[in-house]
Scaffold this motif. Structure first.
Motif, PDB file in Angstrom:
ATOM      1  N   TRP A 275     -58.164  60.953 -13.124  1.00  0.00           N
ATOM      2  CA  TRP A 275     -57.196  59.875 -13.287  1.00  0.00           C
ATOM      3  C   TRP A 275     -57.680  58.709 -12.431  1.00  0.00           C
ATOM      4  O   TRP A 275     -57.909  58.865 -11.224  1.00  0.00           O
ATOM      5  CB  TRP A 275     -55.804  60.305 -12.838  1.00  0.00           C
ATOM      6  N   ALA A 276     -57.828  57.542 -13.037  1.00  0.00           N
ATOM      7  CA  ALA A 276     -58.453  56.405 -12.373  1.00  0.00           C
ATOM      8  C   ALA A 276     -57.485  55.246 -12.210  1.00  0.00           C
ATOM      9  O   ALA A 276     -56.802  54.868 -13.168  1.00  0.00           O
ATOM     10  CB  ALA A 276     -59.684  55.946 -13.153  1.00  0.00           C
ATOM     11  N   LEU A 277     -57.446  54.689 -11.000  1.00  0.00           N
ATOM     12  CA  LEU A 277     -56.685  53.475 -10.712  1.00  0.00           C
ATOM     13  C   LEU A 277     -57.679  52.404 -10.291  1.00  0.00           C
ATOM     14  O   LEU A 277     -58.359  52.542  -9.261  1.00  0.00           O
ATOM     15  CB  LEU A 277     -55.668  53.705  -9.596  1.00  0.00           C
ATOM     16  N   ASP A 278     -57.791  51.357 -11.093  1.00  0.00           N
ATOM     17  CA  ASP A 278     -58.825  50.346 -10.907  1.00  0.00           C
ATOM     18  C   ASP A 278     -58.205  48.958 -10.831  1.00  0.00           C
ATOM     19  O   ASP A 278     -58.313  48.155 -11.765  1.00  0.00           O
ATOM     20  CB  ASP A 278     -59.830  50.425 -12.069  1.00  0.00           C
ATOM     21  N   PRO A 279     -57.542  48.619  -9.722  1.00  0.00           N
ATOM     22  CA  PRO A 279     -56.854  47.322  -9.653  1.00  0.00           C
ATOM     23  C   PRO A 279     -57.800  46.130  -9.668  1.00  0.00           C
ATOM     24  O   PRO A 279     -57.394  45.029 -10.036  1.00  0.00           O
ATOM     25  CB  PRO A 279     -56.074  47.401  -8.344  1.00  0.00           C
ATOM     26  N   CYS A 302     -50.531  51.356 -12.509  1.00  0.00           N
ATOM     27  CA  CYS A 302     -51.012  52.221 -11.431  1.00  0.00           C
ATOM     28  C   CYS A 302     -49.852  52.989 -10.795  1.00  0.00           C
ATOM     29  O   CYS A 302     -49.963  54.193 -10.508  1.00  0.00           O
ATOM     30  CB  CYS A 302     -51.722  51.392 -10.365  1.00  0.00           C
ATOM     31  N   ALA A 303     -48.740  52.304 -10.562  1.00  0.00           N
ATOM     32  CA  ALA A 303     -47.571  52.973  -9.995  1.00  0.00           C
ATOM     33  C   ALA A 303     -47.040  54.042 -10.928  1.00  0.00           C
ATOM     34  O   ALA A 303     -46.675  55.150 -10.496  1.00  0.00           O
ATOM     35  CB  ALA A 303     -46.493  51.942  -9.682  1.00  0.00           C
ATOM     36  N   ASP A 304     -47.008  53.749 -12.253  1.00  0.00           N
ATOM     37  CA  ASP A 304     -46.536  54.739 -13.219  1.00  0.00           C
ATOM     38  C   ASP A 304     -47.458  55.955 -13.252  1.00  0.00           C
ATOM     39  O   ASP A 304     -46.988  57.097 -13.338  1.00  0.00           O
ATOM     40  CB  ASP A 304     -46.446  54.102 -14.610  1.00  0.00           C
ATOM     41  N   LEU A 305     -48.773  55.712 -13.183  1.00  0.00           N
ATOM     42  CA  LEU A 305     -49.724  56.831 -13.219  1.00  0.00           C
ATOM     43  C   LEU A 305     -49.586  57.701 -11.976  1.00  0.00           C
ATOM     44  O   LEU A 305     -49.660  58.939 -12.055  1.00  0.00           O
ATOM     45  CB  LEU A 305     -51.148  56.289 -13.348  1.00  0.00           C
ATOM     46  N   LEU A 306     -49.364  57.092 -10.812  1.00  0.00           N
ATOM     47  CA  LEU A 306     -49.170  57.866  -9.588  1.00  0.00           C
ATOM     48  C   LEU A 306     -47.866  58.656  -9.641  1.00  0.00           C
ATOM     49  O   LEU A 306     -47.816  59.819  -9.198  1.00  0.00           O
ATOM     50  CB  LEU A 306     -49.175  56.936  -8.378  1.00  0.00           C
ATOM     51  N   ASP A 307     -46.821  58.061 -10.178  1.00  0.00           N
ATOM     52  CA  ASP A 307     -45.552  58.792 -10.323  1.00  0.00           C
ATOM     53  C   ASP A 307     -45.716  59.980 -11.255  1.00  0.00           C
ATOM     54  O   ASP A 307     -45.126  61.057 -11.022  1.00  0.00           O
ATOM     55  CB  ASP A 307     -44.468  57.855 -10.847  1.00  0.00           C
ATOM     56  N   GLN A 357     -44.042  49.710  -2.359  1.00  0.00           N
ATOM     57  CA  GLN A 357     -43.362  50.868  -1.783  1.00  0.00           C
ATOM     58  C   GLN A 357     -43.493  52.090  -2.676  1.00  0.00           C
ATOM     59  O   GLN A 357     -43.662  53.213  -2.171  1.00  0.00           O
ATOM     60  CB  GLN A 357     -41.895  50.522  -1.546  1.00  0.00           C
ATOM     61  N   ARG A 358     -43.403  51.905  -4.000  1.00  0.00           N
ATOM     62  CA  ARG A 358     -43.571  53.038  -4.922  1.00  0.00           C
ATOM     63  C   ARG A 358     -44.963  53.662  -4.782  1.00  0.00           C
ATOM     64  O   ARG A 358     -45.115  54.890  -4.719  1.00  0.00           O
ATOM     65  CB  ARG A 358     -43.361  52.580  -6.366  1.00  0.00           C
ATOM     66  N   ILE A 359     -45.978  52.810  -4.749  1.00  0.00           N
ATOM     67  CA  ILE A 359     -47.360  53.303  -4.680  1.00  0.00           C
ATOM     68  C   ILE A 359     -47.609  54.005  -3.352  1.00  0.00           C
ATOM     69  O   ILE A 359     -48.212  55.090  -3.308  1.00  0.00           O
ATOM     70  CB  ILE A 359     -48.335  52.133  -4.886  1.00  0.00           C
ATOM     71  N   THR A 360     -47.150  53.418  -2.255  1.00  0.00           N
ATOM     72  CA  THR A 360     -47.351  54.043  -0.942  1.00  0.00           C
ATOM     73  C   THR A 360     -46.640  55.386  -0.866  1.00  0.00           C
ATOM     74  O   THR A 360     -47.195  56.375  -0.345  1.00  0.00           O
ATOM     75  CB  THR A 360     -46.851  53.107   0.163  1.00  0.00           C
TER      76      THR A 360
END
Length: 474
Positions: A275-279, A302-307, A357-360
């Motif tokens: 799973w890749a997050l590439d901001p 990215c936040a949705d993928l982390l959740d 805050q969601r991502i952290t």
């Protein structure tokens, strides 16, 4: 101010000055000559026995011809030297590794001990402050042994009573310059004994080509480069979390893509999901086809993928509770590796406070609970400051590539890492010399390991993606 007076004059001194301190020198005891001779002979005998025990080959090479020449003449000594050389010469020429293992490194260690370390030991120890002058004599740490490898000298030292490891770690630069080495690293062998590593050359000076994609699927430690001892550098990604810190151009992409290449067969087998997050939309976009629909670039995505990763983690934790305590990758429960490029953009520089805050929170949840159920995080960032990445201590394994400031080394690898030799701020900014070079501190060891990641070019990534798509089509 107190005045010091010689001991012989003190007996006749009559002073009415209240601030005059009378200093008495102890009496000198004359040692009989026979005792001095016995002590000298005993030390000489003990030194010869110790030299014979530690360096038998080097001693035999030097003494055997001299003894034969004295007993039977120079012709016999010449024959005795010629015959071994006629055997050792071809051995060293055609089978250098075994020759060095049995003879070469031992001879070099003996020479370095005599010519470099023993010769400069006393002045280096005294000037650096590791030795003490007490009661008219120099108290020095004991030089026990020198071992040579293909790239460094490893010196075993017995510390003085009362010394600490930090006393030596704070003086690595003194030791390196004193013995003519580029650097010095301090590790603990056991209580009271240290290993000082002095590199003679740099085996990581040349860039490494990309590591070949393995043929068999595996989620075990994947080969991503080479260690300074010329052994492969295998990065553990399953059952841990990895933080990669480095300045721009330090080679963070080489670490990430080398790990992806090592896991690619397991991805095709269904044992691993990437799973890749590439901001930044720069690094991971080259291999977007490898990640499929598990690729996100927009901060909200990215936040949705982390959740979603947190949801998978919690669902697995509910099923594994009371049944198993460690994760074994299967097709039904594959190992999930969440790759985050430039995590600081999402945790510190994101303008939307709610997304930040969601991502952290999601990253903190994954790094504290994810590895037991098969969810790992591989994150890369440029600025390791606490206000930028306040969850960096949740990553058990850390990699420090080239950094801009010396304080950042301890921020990434932990307190005392730089004093132990992790000079990440001294890595060359020239790409050919320093890209991919760094120091690794594992969860199981406080001692940093110098490594270099293999360089994965854009052409290597495109070729890897084509082979991956072809393999999936087949």
């Amino acid at each position: 101010m107190f005045k010091k007076l010689p001991g012989d004059e003190a007996r006749t001194l009559v002073s009415t000055t209240p601030d005059t301190a009378v200093v008495f020198r102890p009496a000198v005891v004359q040692t009989p000559a026979i005792i001095t001779i016995v002590i000298f002979a005993w030390r000489l005998l003990a030194g010869l026995v110790r030299l014979t025990w530690r360096h038998p080959i080097a001693l035999a090479v030097l003494t055997a011809p001299a003894v034969l020449g004295w007993l039977y003449g120079w012709r016999v000594a010449l024959v005795a030297v010629t015959i071994p050389l006629s055997v050792l010469g071809p051995w060293a020429l055609f089978d250098r590794p075994t020759f060095n293992a049995w003879i070469g490194w031992r001879l070099l260690a003996w020479w370095r001990l005599v010519w470099v370390y023993r010769r400069h030991w006393q002045p280096v120890m005294m000037i650096s402050g590791l030795g003490r002058h007490l009661r008219g004599r120099d108290c020095l740490p004991r030089l026990l042994k020198v071992t040579c490898t293909s790239w460094a000298d490893v010196v075993t030292v017995k510390m003085l009573s009362g010394q600490a490891v930090t006393d030596w770690a704070d003086r690595t630069e003194h030791l390196a310059h004193g013995f003519g080495a580029a650097s010095c690293r301090v590790t603990v062998a056991r209580a009271g004994r240290l290993l000082l590593t002095f590199p003679r050359c740099d085996p990581l000076a040349v860039p490494l080509p990309a590591v070949s994609v393995p043929e068999t699927p595996s989620v075990g430690p994947v080969e991503v480069g080479r260690q300074e001892n010329v052994q492969p550098w295998r990065l553990k990604v399953h059952g841990t979390h990895v933080l990669v810190a480095g300045a721009t151009g330090a080679g963070k992409g080489s670490v990430i893509w080398s790990a992806v290449r090592g896991l690619l067969p397991a991805v095709r087998a269904g044992l691993v999901e990437l799973w890749a997050l590439d901001p930044k939309l720069m690094e991971l976009s080259y291999g977007r086809a490898v990640f499929g629909d598990r690729y996100a670039a927009d901060p909200k995505e990215c936040a949705d993928l982390l959740d979603e990763a947190v949801s998978v983690m919690r669902e697995r934790a509910g099923r594994f509770a009371g049944a198993q305590r460690s994760h074994v990758p299967t097709v039904d429960d594959p190992f999930i590796l969440v790759i985050v490029d430039e995590v600081a953009f999402l945790t510190a520089y994101q303008s939307d406070k709610g997304l930040r805050q969601r991502i952290t929170a999601a990253l903190a949840t994954l790094t504290t609970q994810g590895r037991a159920v098969g969810v790992g995080v591989l994150a890369a960032l440029q600025d390791p400051r606490k206000e930028v990445m306040n969850i960096r201590n949740l990553f058990p394994d850390k990699i420090a590539l080239r950094l801009d400031e010396s304080e950042q080394v301890d921020m990434v690898l932990g307190d005392g890492a730089r004093d132990r030799g992790a000079l990440a701020d001294h890595i060359s900014p020239i790409p050919e010399q320093g890209a991919g070079v760094g120091f690794v501190r594992l969860e199981t060891s406080p001692d940093p390991i110098r490594v270099r990641a293999a360089y994965v070019s854009d052409a290597d990534i495109r070729h890897m993606v084509r082979e991956h798509l072809a393999g999936e089509a087949a």
